[in-house]
Motif scaffolding. Structure first.
Motif, mmCIF file in Angstrom:
data_model
loop_
_atom_site.group_PDB
_atom_site.id
_atom_site.type_symbol
_atom_site.label_atom_id
_atom_site.label_comp_id
_atom_site.label_asym_id
_atom_site.label_seq_id
_atom_site.Cartn_x
_atom_site.Cartn_y
_atom_site.Cartn_z
ATOM 1 N N SER A 283 -5.398 -8.332 2.057
ATOM 2 C CA SER A 283 -4.490 -7.595 1.377
ATOM 3 C C SER A 283 -4.834 -7.088 0.067
ATOM 4 C CB SER A 283 -3.036 -8.474 1.310
ATOM 5 O OG SER A 283 -2.547 -9.041 2.423
ATOM 6 N N LEU A 284 -5.344 -7.737 -0.688
ATOM 7 C CA LEU A 284 -5.905 -7.120 -1.951
ATOM 8 C C LEU A 284 -6.794 -5.932 -1.745
ATOM 9 C CD1 LEU A 284 -5.748 -7.708 -4.821
ATOM 10 C CD2 LEU A 284 -7.742 -9.437 -4.915
ATOM 11 N N PHE A 285 -7.908 -6.058 -0.668
ATOM 12 C CA PHE A 285 -8.496 -4.763 -0.596
ATOM 13 C C PHE A 285 -7.555 -3.479 -0.381
ATOM 14 C CE2 PHE A 285 -11.965 -7.862 -0.248
ATOM 15 C CZ PHE A 285 -13.270 -6.993 -0.708
ATOM 16 N N ALA A 286 -6.765 -3.572 0.563
ATOM 17 C CA ALA A 286 -5.543 -2.703 0.980
ATOM 18 C C ALA A 286 -4.877 -2.366 -0.371
ATOM 19 C CB ALA A 286 -4.694 -3.130 1.993
ATOM 20 N N LEU A 287 -4.484 -3.094 -1.270
ATOM 21 C CA LEU A 287 -3.580 -2.796 -2.375
ATOM 22 C C LEU A 287 -4.797 -2.183 -3.479
ATOM 23 C CD1 LEU A 287 -1.470 -6.072 -2.876
ATOM 24 C CD2 LEU A 287 -0.644 -3.983 -1.925
ATOM 25 N N GLN A 288 -5.807 -2.359 -3.436
ATOM 26 C CA GLN A 288 -6.784 -1.689 -4.305
ATOM 27 C C GLN A 288 -6.798 -0.275 -4.090
ATOM 28 O OE1 GLN A 288 -8.594 -3.230 -6.993
ATOM 29 N NE2 GLN A 288 -8.999 -0.883 -7.528
ATOM 30 N N PHE A 289 -6.611 0.241 -2.607
ATOM 31 C CA PHE A 289 -6.661 1.483 -2.258
ATOM 32 C C PHE A 289 -5.288 2.028 -2.777
ATOM 33 C CE2 PHE A 289 -10.232 0.476 0.230
ATOM 34 C CZ PHE A 289 -10.960 1.558 0.023
ATOM 35 N N VAL A 290 -4.314 1.328 -2.665
ATOM 36 C CA VAL A 290 -2.895 1.808 -3.022
ATOM 37 C C VAL A 290 -2.834 2.066 -4.519
ATOM 38 C CG1 VAL A 290 -0.411 0.846 -3.654
ATOM 39 C CG2 VAL A 290 -1.646 0.550 -1.183
ATOM 40 N N ALA A 291 -3.441 1.323 -5.444
ATOM 41 C CA ALA A 291 -3.327 1.271 -7.020
ATOM 42 C C ALA A 291 -4.094 2.482 -7.216
ATOM 43 C CB ALA A 291 -4.069 0.222 -7.617
ATOM 44 N N ALA A 292 -5.422 2.799 -6.633
ATOM 45 C CA ALA A 292 -6.243 4.128 -7.024
ATOM 46 C C ALA A 292 -5.474 5.166 -6.291
ATOM 47 C CB ALA A 292 -7.525 3.878 -6.138
ATOM 48 N N SER A 293 -4.782 5.282 -5.376
ATOM 49 C CA SER A 293 -4.044 6.585 -4.908
ATOM 50 C C SER A 293 -2.912 6.790 -5.977
ATOM 51 C CB SER A 293 -3.388 6.279 -3.473
ATOM 52 O OG SER A 293 -2.722 7.385 -3.170
ATOM 53 N N ILE A 294 -2.255 5.796 -6.454
ATOM 54 C CA ILE A 294 -1.224 5.915 -7.528
ATOM 55 C C ILE A 294 -1.638 6.483 -8.863
ATOM 56 C CG2 ILE A 294 0.694 4.698 -8.875
ATOM 57 C CD1 ILE A 294 1.329 3.185 -6.202
ATOM 58 N N THR A 316 -0.474 -10.575 -7.638
ATOM 59 C CA THR A 316 -1.131 -9.549 -7.858
ATOM 60 C C THR A 316 -1.133 -9.238 -9.306
ATOM 61 O OG1 THR A 316 0.762 -8.264 -6.958
ATOM 62 C CG2 THR A 316 -0.913 -8.639 -5.418
ATOM 63 N N LYS A 317 -0.158 -9.274 -10.022
ATOM 64 C CA LYS A 317 0.134 -9.196 -11.363
ATOM 65 C C LYS A 317 -0.966 -9.962 -12.231
ATOM 66 C CE LYS A 317 3.508 -8.286 -15.001
ATOM 67 N NZ LYS A 317 5.018 -8.530 -15.360
ATOM 68 N N ALA A 318 -1.037 -11.179 -11.542
ATOM 69 C CA ALA A 318 -2.130 -12.029 -12.283
ATOM 70 C C ALA A 318 -3.661 -11.467 -12.281
ATOM 71 C CB ALA A 318 -2.060 -13.463 -11.787
ATOM 72 N N ILE A 319 -3.565 -10.509 -11.410
ATOM 73 C CA ILE A 319 -5.061 -9.997 -11.214
ATOM 74 C C ILE A 319 -5.201 -8.398 -11.496
ATOM 75 C CG2 ILE A 319 -5.908 -11.672 -9.480
ATOM 76 C CD1 ILE A 319 -5.311 -9.681 -7.381
ATOM 77 N N GLY A 320 -4.134 -8.083 -12.298
ATOM 78 C CA GLY A 320 -3.946 -6.663 -13.079
ATOM 79 C C GLY A 320 -3.364 -5.707 -11.963
ATOM 80 N N LEU A 321 -2.613 -6.043 -10.933
ATOM 81 C CA LEU A 321 -2.043 -4.944 -10.033
ATOM 82 C C LEU A 321 -0.456 -5.327 -10.102
ATOM 83 C CD1 LEU A 321 -4.188 -5.005 -6.988
ATOM 84 C CD2 LEU A 321 -4.203 -3.347 -8.598
ATOM 85 N N ASP A 322 0.133 -4.442 -11.004
ATOM 86 C CA ASP A 322 1.626 -4.779 -11.241
ATOM 87 C C ASP A 322 2.390 -3.747 -10.184
ATOM 88 O OD1 ASP A 322 4.035 -4.920 -12.194
ATOM 89 O OD2 ASP A 322 3.649 -4.782 -14.533
ATOM 90 N N LEU A 323 2.672 -4.256 -9.103
ATOM 91 C CA LEU A 323 3.285 -3.690 -8.075
ATOM 92 C C LEU A 323 4.762 -3.398 -8.276
ATOM 93 C CD1 LEU A 323 1.900 -5.769 -4.858
ATOM 94 C CD2 LEU A 323 1.173 -3.519 -6.053
#
Length: 502
Positions: A283-294, A316-323
């Motif tokens: 999931s985290l790898f997929a969310l990395q592409f989400v964050a990059a796209s946004i 995810t917020k704990a590792i820098g991805l604030d969804l």
């Protein structure tokens, strides 16, 4: 009765007119069949309400339900039956309910069938409707007593209504004789409803257009639901009908090492499968592409089957991805789905709406394991995923799918093999080295260009995903227990006591 109306009568059911290529041909008789509870009455009420809204006169002839029951049923869906819809409750004369007045010798089913037909014609002549519903044919079939008389009666009704140019919907609850297909050969079109009860979860409903003379229609089964407001149909997705022109560019993840592994990134309008055991960070790898796209100004949609959203936001917020922040800014649509309550057709429709209305350029489905739980058969799952991926690819959308494999190391198996329909396959693995459990990533397939054939170690910490250099000096990493074949070491150093988040 002449009509100035369009050639097609809209059904008023969301999605059904699309399947019927515009609705029901006016001036013809159609059959709507299904077991009790399948949704026939609800569709019939929507059909008449749609006609009333267009200024048409409508008639509901009920042989089984009372007028009050019909009004209560309509009211439960927020449908108010107005004066444009006439309800004719066809019930036996009171004398038939009085045992003292019943004629055991003179009274016969012939007389009752003839009286029923006469009352139907009288009500029609009085209202002169544009749309008619007769509910249900089971009562007429029982009165006819034989297939020949039943067919003749249906033919008589058909010829009578055809002269008046009315659009007629016959309802059949299939309770008296499920094998009798007499009406199928007589009517202009047949819509079959099915009501299924899985071993677990909510009931499933689907429909199929069995026949429609002189008209192309969308064949196959289509899922539908009955909710407050009526029936909503989800037309079966056909990717070939949807094509959007777009520029095929390379989309990066924002991580230099990951993009290098992927040969620069993934191509726009492609599907990527992330496969590996639980906890490897799919999931985290997929969310990395989400964050990059946004970050580039795009929008994304995430459909979560397996994880509670509150937990996902926190970790995810704990590792820098604030969804949550991405969602609040209107850049991210995230939705938690219950596989036990969702049909594949409805899910495909939700994804389509997010791409069309929300303009999502990245779609994440996490995971296929949860999606599979909503599917009756694995073969159907593969076909659904294939069609959905093809649709998204044709819209220029990047799709990321996750699949959790059974097992942790060594020989692992997937619940379903969809690697052949994905454009890119990223393989995640655990392996043991120097007394520690480590993670490795490799790209085993990429249709759209070259990629590294190496294996890279990665870790997950408070900074997010960190990938190392290609592993050298070891073999058997993907089997889980590598062996050292040279003195050259390229494993990442993990600080002691570091808490890695999966």
């Amino acid at each position: 009765m002449t009509t100035h109306l369009d050639d097609k009568a809209l059904t008023g059911v969301v999605g059904l007119d699309d399947i019927l290529a515009g609705g029901l041909s006016r001036g013809h008789v159609f059959l709507l069949e299904g077991s009790p509870g399948a949704g026939k009455t609800t569709i019939a009420l929507q059909f008449l309400t749609q006609g009333a809204e267009q200024g048409e006169r409508c008639l509901y002839i009920s042989l089984s339900e009372s007028e009050q029951e019909l009004r209560d049923s309509a009211r439960s869906h927020g449908i108010e039956i107005n004066e444009a819809i006439e309800i004719f409750e066809l019930v036996p004369p009171e004398s038939l309910l009085d045992a003292d007045q019943q004629q055991s010798l003179l009274y016969s089913s012939d007389l009752e069938l003839g009286e029923t037909t006469k009352l139907i014609f009288e009500s029609f002549e009085r209202v002169k409707p544009h749309r008619v519903v007769i509910d249900s044919l089971s009562e007429i079939r029982l009165l006819a007593q034989s297939s020949l008389r039943y067919r003749r009666q249906i033919l008589a009704l058909k010829h009578y209504f055809s002269r008046s140019e009315a659009t007629v919907l016959l309802l059949d609850d299939m309770t008296s004789d499920t094998l009798d297909k007499t009406v199928h050969s007589v009517v202009h079109g047949v819509i079959h409803l099915e009501h299924l009860a899985p071993d677990y979860g909510a009931e499933r409903r689907r429909l199929r257009v069995v026949k429609y003379r002189g008209q192309a229609f969308r064949g196959g089964y289509h899922d539908f639901v009955i909710r407050t407001g009526g029936v909503t149909v989800f037309p079966r997705l056909r990717a070939i009908e949807h094509k959007t022109a777009f520029e095929r560019t390379t989309i990066g993840s924002g991580i230099v090492e990951l993009d290098a592994l992927l040969g620069g990134g993934v191509e726009r309008g492609s599907g990527t499968l992330l496969i590996g055991p639980a906890g490897t960070g799919k999931s985290l790898f997929a969310l990395q592409f989400v964050a990059a796209s946004i970050a580039r100004g795009g929008k994304a949609a995430i459909f979560v089957f397996d994880e509670e959203l509150g937990l996902l936001f926190a970790r995810t917020k704990a590792i820098g991805l604030d969804l949550e922040a991405m969602r609040d800014r209107g850049m991210l649509h995230i939705e938690q789905l219950d596989a036990a309550e969702l049909s594949p057709g409805e899910f495909a429709q939700r994804v389509r709406q997010r791409v069309a209305d929300f303009d999502a350029s990245v779609v994440v489905i996490d995971s296929i394991n949860g999606y599979q739980a909503s599917m009756p058969e694995e073969n159907a799952l593969i076909l659904h995923v294939h069609e959905l991926l093809q649709f998204l690819n044709r819209q220029g959308t990047n799709t990321f799918l996750t699949v959790a494999q059974h097992g942790l190391v060594g020989d692992m198996r997937s619940p379903v093999d969809i690697t052949y329909i994905a454009d890119t396959v990223i393989l995640l693995r655990y392996f043991e080295a120097y007394g520690k459990v480590r993670r490795a990533i490799s790209v085993i397939k990429k249709r759209t260009g070259a990629h590294e054939e190496t294996i890279r170690e990665y870790r997950i910490d408070q900074s997010g995903l960190i990938l190392g250099e290609p592993i050298s000096g070891f073999q058997g990493v993907l089997r889980g227990v590598p062996t050292l074949v040279s003195d050259t070491q390229s494993l990442m150093s993990v600080p002691e006591g570091e808490d890695a988040h999966s």
